[in-house]
Design an enzyme around this catalytic site. Structure first.
Site, PDB file in Angstrom:
ATOM      1  N   SER A   1    -114.586  11.697 -86.947  1.00 26.08           N
ATOM      2  CA  SER A   1    -114.199  10.336 -87.623  1.00 26.08           C
ATOM      3  C   SER A   1    -115.098  10.222 -89.309  1.00 26.08           C
ATOM      4  O   SER A   1    -116.080  10.237 -88.769  1.00 26.08           O
ATOM      5  CB  SER A   1    -114.627   8.841 -87.822  1.00 26.08           C
TER       6      SER A   1
ATOM      7  N   ASP B   1    -110.166   7.772 -91.458  1.00 26.48           N
ATOM      8  CA  ASP B   1    -110.066   6.377 -92.207  1.00 26.48           C
ATOM      9  C   ASP B   1    -109.957   5.812 -92.663  1.00 26.48           C
ATOM     10  O   ASP B   1    -110.558   5.861 -93.619  1.00 26.48           O
ATOM     11  CB  ASP B   1    -111.280   5.661 -90.821  1.00 26.48           C
TER      12      ASP B   1
ATOM     13  N   HIS C   1    -105.774   8.006 -89.761  1.00 24.99           N
ATOM     14  CA  HIS C   1    -105.510   7.188 -89.130  1.00 24.99           C
ATOM     15  C   HIS C   1    -105.611   5.572 -90.089  1.00 24.99           C
ATOM     16  O   HIS C   1    -106.385   5.687 -90.578  1.00 24.99           O
ATOM     17  CB  HIS C   1    -106.393   7.041 -88.331  1.00 24.99           C
TER      18      HIS C   1
HETATM   19  O1  5SP Z   1    -111.146   3.853 -86.883  1.00 26.55           O
HETATM   20  C1  5SP Z   1    -112.265   3.930 -86.819  1.00 26.55           C
HETATM   21  C2  5SP Z   1    -112.946   2.229 -87.333  1.00 26.55           C
HETATM   22  O2  5SP Z   1    -112.450   1.472 -87.440  1.00 26.55           O
HETATM   23  C3  5SP Z   1    -112.820   4.640 -86.467  1.00 26.55           C
HETATM   24  O3  5SP Z   1    -112.024   5.378 -86.322  1.00 26.55           O
HETATM   25  C4  5SP Z   1    -114.788   4.717 -86.300  1.00 26.55           C
HETATM   26  O4  5SP Z   1    -114.800   5.689 -88.128  1.00 26.55           O
HETATM   27  C5  5SP Z   1    -115.217   5.454 -85.696  1.00 26.55           C
HETATM   28  O5  5SP Z   1    -116.492   5.236 -85.370  1.00 26.55           O
HETATM   29  P1  5SP Z   1    -117.583   4.846 -84.504  1.00 26.55           P
HETATM   30  O6  5SP Z   1    -117.463   3.932 -83.786  1.00 26.55           O
HETATM   31  O7  5SP Z   1    -117.235   6.446 -83.603  1.00 26.55           O
HETATM   32  O8  5SP Z   1    -118.802   5.919 -85.628  1.00 26.55           O
HETATM   33 FE   FE2 Z   2    -110.365   5.675 -86.528  1.00 25.64          FE
END
Ligand code: 5SP
Ligand code: FE2
Length: 217
Positions: free
Chosen positions: A7, A34, A65
């Site tokens: 991400s 994201d 996403h």
């Molecule tokens: O969609 C999301 C949060 O809404 C994710 O994609 C997070 O950004 C993942 O981050 P970590 O929890 O791995 O730090």
């Molecule tokens: Fe995400």
């Protein structure tokens, strides 16, 4: 073959080109982007113009996403920006069928994301129409949260349904995944793993290598 989709919420955007190169060289094939609108989720992140800039520095698969209300309004903008797959939230679409059809018509792969408190029985109607189901293992909106074990049961349910109705389905899990709990989500049925903080905190190369070892075991 399982997939790691880091991400980029946790990437250093000041040095996006250099950091994207580190991921490419470490063997990462997917980038998880994201998009947050401040309405469907409290946070605001980035949109098509930023994705377009990142597109210029990597050939990776863009797994976008969308944590935005009524994503159908922006499908062409994300296609133009270079998205390969759009994953829309079940909870954010008035007409999920119309949204799925519109993403496909725009030439992208399509996924459906499900919040931790949303049950998954309705997926039966859509599972053979989509490329991916994304099970959220945190409440969407922020990186760095703690993994919610409810996701394991949901992954098992989706996996069972996919075996029956769509064996090619990608099953992605997102939120709080670390090298220590990744085996649990793989065992529960995930084949695409999102990780933000666990990839970008500290030594990125070493973190990716540790994930890859588990994903390819
Ligand atoms: O969609 C999301 C949060 O809404 C994710 O994609 C997070 O950004 C993942 O981050 P970590 O929890 O791995 O730090
Ligand atoms: Fe995400």
């Amino acid at each position: 073959m399982n997939i790691l989709s880091p991400s980029l919420l946790s990437i250093d955007f000041n040095h996006i080109e250099r950091n994207a190169k580190v991921l490419d060289e470490a063997g990462v094939k997917w980038f998880h982007l994201d998009v947050m609108d401040g309405t469907f989720v409290r946070n605001i992140s980035f949109g098509p113009p930023v994705i377009k800039c990142i597109r210029k520095v990597t050939d990776s698969f863009f797994d976008v996403h969308l944590m935005i209300n009524e994503p159908i309004r922006y499908i062409d903008a994300f296609a133009d920006a270079g998205a390969d797959m759009l994953t829309v939230h079940y909870e954010a679409c008035k007409d999920l069928q119309e949204t799925i059809d519109a993403v496909k018509a725009a030439g992208m792969k399509v996924g459906i994301a499900v919040n931790p408190e949303t049950p998954v029985h309705w997926l039966e109607y859509y599972i053979n129409q989509v490329d991916m189901v994304l099970i959220m293992s945190v409440n969407p909106g922020f990186g760095g949260q703690k993994f919610m074990p409810i996701a394991l049961t949901k992954l098992q349910e989706v996996k069972a349904l996919a075996e029956e109705r769509n064996p090619e389905l990608l099953i992605e899990v997102d939120g709080g995944i670390t090298v220590d709990n990744v085996q649990d989500v793989l065992d529960a049925g995930a084949n695409v793993v999102v990780a933000g903080s666990a990839v970008f905190k500290g030594d990125k190369k070493a973190n990716i290598a540790a994930f890859m070892e588990k994903l390819n075991a």
